[in-house]
Scaffold this motif. Structure first.
Motif, PDB file in Angstrom:
ATOM      1  N   GLU A 168       0.842  -1.195   0.000  1.00 24.02           N
ATOM      2  CA  GLU A 168       0.000   0.000   0.000  1.00 24.02           C
ATOM      3  C   GLU A 168       0.880   1.249   0.000  1.00 24.02           C
ATOM      4  OE1 GLU A 168      -4.248  -1.081   1.763  1.00 24.02           O
ATOM      5  OE2 GLU A 168      -2.775  -0.757   3.338  1.00 24.02           O
TER       6      GLU A 168
ATOM      7  N   THR B 274      -9.388 -10.907   2.807  1.00 17.99           N
ATOM      8  CA  THR B 274      -8.172 -10.941   1.994  1.00 17.99           C
ATOM      9  C   THR B 274      -7.119 -11.825   2.647  1.00 17.99           C
ATOM     10  OG1 THR B 274      -8.596  -8.701   1.182  1.00 17.99           O
ATOM     11  CG2 THR B 274      -6.358  -9.522   0.942  1.00 17.99           C
ATOM     12  N   ALA B 275      -6.985 -11.724   3.965  1.00 15.30           N
ATOM     13  CA  ALA B 275      -6.004 -12.534   4.691  1.00 15.30           C
ATOM     14  C   ALA B 275      -6.306 -14.022   4.556  1.00 15.30           C
ATOM     15  CB  ALA B 275      -5.993 -12.135   6.158  1.00 15.30           C
TER      16      ALA B 275
ATOM     17  N   ASN C  56      -2.247  -2.187  -3.886  1.00 16.78           N
ATOM     18  CA  ASN C  56      -3.662  -2.089  -3.527  1.00 16.78           C
ATOM     19  C   ASN C  56      -4.537  -1.828  -4.752  1.00 16.78           C
ATOM     20  OD1 ASN C  56      -2.786   0.507  -3.931  1.00 16.78           O
ATOM     21  ND2 ASN C  56      -3.603   1.337  -2.024  1.00 16.78           N
TER      22      ASN C  56
ATOM     23  N   GLU D 177      -4.479  -6.976  12.107  1.00 14.36           N
ATOM     24  CA  GLU D 177      -5.729  -7.679  11.782  1.00 14.36           C
ATOM     25  C   GLU D 177      -5.478  -8.747  10.727  1.00 14.36           C
ATOM     26  OE1 GLU D 177     -10.310  -6.956  10.216  1.00 14.36           O
ATOM     27  OE2 GLU D 177      -8.998  -5.207  10.568  1.00 14.36           O
ATOM     28  N   PHE D 178      -4.668  -8.415   9.739  1.00 10.24           N
ATOM     29  CA  PHE D 178      -4.335  -9.393   8.697  1.00 10.24           C
ATOM     30  C   PHE D 178      -3.706 -10.629   9.330  1.00 10.24           C
ATOM     31  CE2 PHE D 178      -3.719  -9.823   4.057  1.00 10.24           C
ATOM     32  CZ  PHE D 178      -2.949 -10.976   4.027  1.00 10.24           C
TER      33      PHE D 178
ATOM     34  N   ILE E  80     -10.284  -6.748   5.396  1.00  8.89           N
ATOM     35  CA  ILE E  80      -8.919  -7.251   5.578  1.00  8.89           C
ATOM     36  C   ILE E  80      -8.926  -8.733   5.928  1.00  8.89           C
ATOM     37  CG2 ILE E  80      -6.865  -7.080   7.050  1.00  8.89           C
ATOM     38  CD1 ILE E  80      -7.549  -4.054   7.314  1.00  8.89           C
ATOM     39  N   LYS E  81      -9.836  -9.144   6.797  1.00  7.00           N
ATOM     40  CA  LYS E  81      -9.857 -10.544   7.240  1.00  7.00           C
ATOM     41  C   LYS E  81     -10.157 -11.498   6.090  1.00  7.00           C
ATOM     42  CE  LYS E  81     -14.609 -10.148   9.066  1.00  7.00           C
ATOM     43  NZ  LYS E  81     -15.409 -10.230  10.322  1.00  7.00           N
TER      44      LYS E  81
ATOM     45  N   MET F  46      -3.831  -2.448  10.609  1.00  2.10           N
ATOM     46  CA  MET F  46      -4.163  -3.228   9.413  1.00  2.10           C
ATOM     47  C   MET F  46      -3.372  -4.522   9.371  1.00  2.10           C
ATOM     48  SD  MET F  46      -2.788  -4.135   6.248  1.00  2.10           S
ATOM     49  CE  MET F  46      -3.390  -4.612   4.651  1.00  2.10           C
TER      50      MET F  46
ATOM     51  N   LEU G 122      -8.437  -5.742  -1.783  1.00  2.00           N
ATOM     52  CA  LEU G 122      -8.218  -5.054  -0.514  1.00  2.00           C
ATOM     53  C   LEU G 122      -8.327  -3.546  -0.692  1.00  2.00           C
ATOM     54  CD1 LEU G 122      -7.415  -5.425   2.491  1.00  2.00           C
ATOM     55  CD2 LEU G 122      -5.034  -5.195   1.772  1.00  2.00           C
TER      56      LEU G 122
ATOM     57  N   THR H 118       2.490  -1.013   4.612  1.00  3.91           N
ATOM     58  CA  THR H 118       1.239  -0.273   4.637  1.00  3.91           C
ATOM     59  C   THR H 118       1.326   0.919   5.581  1.00  3.91           C
ATOM     60  OG1 THR H 118      -1.165  -0.539   4.896  1.00  3.91           O
ATOM     61  CG2 THR H 118       0.238  -1.721   6.472  1.00  3.91           C
TER      62      THR H 118
END
Length: 308
Positions: free
Chosen positions: A48, A88-89, A74, A111-112, A85-86, A108, A79, A103
């Motif tokens: 990002e 995408t992870a 990005n 959380e990922f 985010i969850k 972020m 994303l 990023t």
């Protein structure tokens, strides 16, 4: 399985072990010995924030270890277009063996990592830049400047400063931070680091006088005054940071054999003078190259821990 989100999550022994693995890989590379420790593995690189050193070092490193790296901006993935985010992870970590993220917000990447099935590496956030500190410390080891460190950080209280604070607290050395008023380090991070410093015996001092910080230091380091995303503040920052340049006059206050480090890119005439950067160019550009070797050491270490 372990993630590499900040150095706070690692012991002194683990940090030194990662650096040692990186140094061994570097020595082998000079002998044209390539150990494919990550053969057929894939690293997803989510950017990002753009970067020269981060992309080249991770992509090259993964190739040299026998794996493959995917560059994902990005603009290339959902994303950046509203996918949680969850989600995408969950998707990326089901297809790749490791993820590196560069990023803005530390939240972020955290959380990922919570939803990732594979190790996640912090390639930089606004709060921390831990992979750079692995390279910095590796460089000091190579130049036999890693014992009894007294480091002066001159400049902005940013992600690099926070990461130097954590490294000092973990390894137990003295760190002096000189920033202009209003540009100090994050107070919450400082208080957290001071608790860590009590355990290791580290000394971490904050101040506004760069000359006081530099006096007798054997390592001097700095960073750009205007980080990515702060371009609108550039002119004001140049005015405010006047007097915080690492120049020949300031280096004379340091120990005679003091090492100068800079994570690059360097803006000559602002945070560092042309003369200081060129005089210390060998160590600074070796420091940049060590991003490659330190990160290879990190990826190998994370892979070994996953298989332990």
């Amino acid at each position: 399985m372990r993630h590499f989100l900040t150095l706070k999550d690692f012991t002194k022994e683990e940090i030194l072990e990662i650096v040692d693995i990186g140094l061994e890989i570097k020595r082998n590379l000079k002998k044209k010995i390539y150990k494919k420790e990550l053969e057929n593995q894939t690293l997803a690189m989510i950017f990002e924030k753009s970067s020269t050193r981060t992309r080249v070092s991770f992509e090259t490193g993964m190739f040299q270890l026998g794996g493959h790296a995917l560059f994902l901006s990005n603009r290339d993935i959902h994303l950046g277009r509203g996918e949680p985010i969850k989600d995408t992870a969950r998707v990326i970590s089901s297809m790749c063996d490791m993820v590196m993220i560069r990023t803005f917000e530390q939240s972020m990447i955290e959380e990922f990592a919570r939803y990732s099935k594979v190790p996640v590496i912090n390639g930089l956030t606004d709060s921390y830049h831990p992979v750079q500190l692995l390279a910095d410390y590796m460089t000091l080891v190579e130049y036999e400047a890693h014992e009894n460190i007294v480091c002066a950080y001159i400049g902005d209280g940013n992600n690099m400063t926070h990461s130097w604070m954590i490294l000092a607290a973990k390894l137990g050395f003295e760190l002096r931070i000189a920033t202009p008023k209003g540009y100090e380090v994050d107070e919450a991070i400082l208080q957290e680091v001071l608790l860590l410093a009590k355990e290791s015996g580290a000394t971490i001092k904050t101040m506004n006088d760069p000359n006081e910080a530099a006096k007798g230091a054997n390592v001097i380091t700095t960073d750009t005054w205007t980080s990515m995303g702060q371009e609108e503040e550039k002119e004001q920052r140049i005015k405010t940071f006047k007097g915080y340049i690492v120049d020949e006059k300031l280096m004379l206050l340091a120990a005679q054999e003091a090492k100068f480090l800079h994570c690059l890119p360097a803006y000559r005439g602002l945070e560092v003078s042309e003369g200081v950067l060129e005089r210390h160019s060998e160590i600074v550009f070796n420091e940049a190259q060590n991003r490659l070797h330190a990160q290879k050491g990190l990826m190998v270490w994370l892979d070994r821990k996953r298989g332990a």
